[in-house]
Scaffold this motif. Sequence first.
Motif, PDB file in Angstrom:
ATOM      1  N   GLU A 255      35.732  51.982 -13.446  1.00 56.00           N
ATOM      2  CA  GLU A 255      34.735  51.545 -14.507  1.00 56.00           C
ATOM      3  C   GLU A 255      35.164  51.185 -15.925  1.00 56.00           C
ATOM      4  O   GLU A 255      34.665  50.140 -16.501  1.00 56.00           O
ATOM      5  CB  GLU A 255      33.946  52.895 -14.939  1.00 56.00           C
ATOM      6  CG  GLU A 255      32.754  52.463 -15.830  1.00 56.00           C
ATOM      7  CD  GLU A 255      31.788  53.613 -15.964  1.00 56.00           C
ATOM      8  OE1 GLU A 255      30.751  53.776 -16.621  1.00 56.00           O
ATOM      9  OE2 GLU A 255      32.315  54.978 -15.633  1.00 56.00           O
ATOM     10  N   ARG A 258      36.110  47.442 -15.693  1.00 51.84           N
ATOM     11  CA  ARG A 258      34.864  46.686 -15.694  1.00 51.84           C
ATOM     12  C   ARG A 258      34.585  46.453 -17.054  1.00 51.84           C
ATOM     13  O   ARG A 258      34.100  45.331 -17.441  1.00 51.84           O
ATOM     14  CB  ARG A 258      33.905  47.356 -14.938  1.00 51.84           C
ATOM     15  CG  ARG A 258      34.260  47.316 -13.198  1.00 51.84           C
ATOM     16  CD  ARG A 258      33.468  48.207 -12.107  1.00 51.84           C
ATOM     17  NE  ARG A 258      33.888  48.230 -11.028  1.00 51.84           N
ATOM     18  CZ  ARG A 258      33.240  48.054  -9.921  1.00 51.84           C
ATOM     19  NH1 ARG A 258      32.029  47.564 -10.091  1.00 51.84           N
ATOM     20  NH2 ARG A 258      33.782  48.317  -8.719  1.00 51.84           N
ATOM     21  N   LYS A 259      34.368  47.614 -18.019  1.00 54.29           N
ATOM     22  CA  LYS A 259      33.996  47.314 -19.294  1.00 54.29           C
ATOM     23  C   LYS A 259      34.748  46.473 -20.260  1.00 54.29           C
ATOM     24  O   LYS A 259      34.205  45.521 -20.931  1.00 54.29           O
ATOM     25  CB  LYS A 259      33.910  48.780 -19.669  1.00 54.29           C
ATOM     26  CG  LYS A 259      32.778  49.770 -19.327  1.00 54.29           C
ATOM     27  CD  LYS A 259      32.709  50.991 -19.853  1.00 54.29           C
ATOM     28  CE  LYS A 259      31.474  52.061 -19.456  1.00 54.29           C
ATOM     29  NZ  LYS A 259      31.582  53.334 -19.975  1.00 54.29           N
ATOM     30  N   ILE A 289      29.651  45.185 -12.767  1.00 49.16           N
ATOM     31  CA  ILE A 289      29.854  44.596 -14.243  1.00 49.16           C
ATOM     32  C   ILE A 289      28.429  44.071 -14.749  1.00 49.16           C
ATOM     33  O   ILE A 289      28.239  43.953 -15.881  1.00 49.16           O
ATOM     34  CB  ILE A 289      30.886  43.501 -14.174  1.00 49.16           C
ATOM     35  CG1 ILE A 289      32.226  43.997 -13.504  1.00 49.16           C
ATOM     36  CG2 ILE A 289      31.171  42.895 -15.352  1.00 49.16           C
ATOM     37  CD1 ILE A 289      33.226  43.103 -13.289  1.00 49.16           C
ATOM     38  N   LEU A 292      26.761  46.246 -16.751  1.00 49.26           N
ATOM     39  CA  LEU A 292      27.489  46.701 -18.091  1.00 49.26           C
ATOM     40  C   LEU A 292      27.195  45.460 -19.150  1.00 49.26           C
ATOM     41  O   LEU A 292      27.072  45.687 -20.256  1.00 49.26           O
ATOM     42  CB  LEU A 292      28.895  46.767 -17.686  1.00 49.26           C
ATOM     43  CG  LEU A 292      29.166  47.893 -16.816  1.00 49.26           C
ATOM     44  CD1 LEU A 292      30.742  47.788 -16.563  1.00 49.26           C
ATOM     45  CD2 LEU A 292      28.747  49.294 -17.477  1.00 49.26           C
TER      46      LEU A 292
END
Length: 466
Positions: A255, A258-259, A289, A292
């Motif tokens: 995660e 991805r951020k 993604i 996000l």
Amino acid sequence: MSQLKTIQDEDAPGWLPRLAVHGGPRFLQIADALQAAVAEGTLQPGDRLPPQRRLAARLRVDLTTITRAYDEARRRNLLEGRGARGTYVAAPKAELTAVLDLSMNTPPPPDGVDFDDLLQQGLAQVLMRADNALLMTYHLGGGSEADRKAGAAWLAPMFGQVDASQLVVCPGAQAAIAALILALTAPGDVILAEPATYPGLRAAATQFGRRIVAVDADRHGMLPAALEEACRRHQPGLVYLNPTLQNPTAVTMPERRRKELAGVARRCKVRIVEDDPYWLLADSPPAPIAALAPEQVVYISTLSKCLTPGLRVAFVLIRDPGERERFLVALRSFALMAAPLTAALATQWIRDGSAGRLLEGVCKEARLRHRMARDVLAGRYSGLGDGLHVWLALPAYWNSAQLARAADSEGIAVTPAEAFASGGASVNAIRISLGSIPDRGRLQAGLQRLSQLLARRPESFGGAGV
């Protein structure tokens, strides 16, 4: 004769077993008796088997036991269903090729799921409920409203509630990727991707006159700092990412990474194409993604990699209306629509739960096959136990092209690292696909032969020119 004693009723078929209390699961005893009868000639190809209810009553078992026995016998290629005419002993299947194909990423056939029945029931429901004339004509809107709503339901595990009007139904992920390249880039534009990436991206980009540039990656995927530098240097039209069970490396991007990549995309004002065919096969993957950074990411989810390749249906989530219209125009230039009958079948399966059951079976079978690969390949296995493939690092005395040629000479097809190369540092590895051989026994044989091959040296095949 079969080791199982047969029932002696005067009208009973001679192959029927007397079920042993301690003989293992009853459905397997029945399937074993069928297999023995076919091997001995007691049952011949074309012989009709008793209806399931009649056989259940004769053997004093429940109908589910007989259904499971017949399903197991079909899995062994012993039986074939002929609709209302009943179930018959199948003719022996000729082996058309000796090649053990570990090169193609396809979902494995799930144990305990009668795919033929699933297909027949799904199509029957489609034909009963749909206007058949509409199934055989042109559709121009990127999928019907029903198909887009089914797509929203399919994407719910990734995103929660999805606005179906933002979805486009496509004839497969490859068509979606090609249309996105046409819609969102211009000839000569750069597309950024990881050093080892999906070959279909490179094929489409080359065909359309775009250039793939590799961005460095580590064990968590593309490096954010490297992406930012590449964006400033190349002013790319797109960034392509496959962050969950990446093809070919099988890496699932965490995660945090991805951020970080989403943040780079915002700062550099670059669009990400998130090709995510394996998310539903992964064990507790992070959010996409696209969840996000919805304003920066176009998301692709295909049914071909988690249900069956024959469902050439992909759902593309494009939130910007202008981009969505450009995408549709580009898609129609070479693939007017997803086949309405196929799309309707996918929608029916999603709505009635068949897709979920099939997905559950595929996940279970894939994990079983990963355990098999871990056991056979021992210390060389580096997978995480889910998905459709393993990225296998090779010993120094092999390179991937040599190994692929040597494997081919041994009747095994694998995919060398060169097939996935988009530039950057070379990797000495092969991709092994675990779903493309339907039979587990043949898959195990292929993995064992590959393991034996890896333990040998190129010299045993006549030197480096294998």
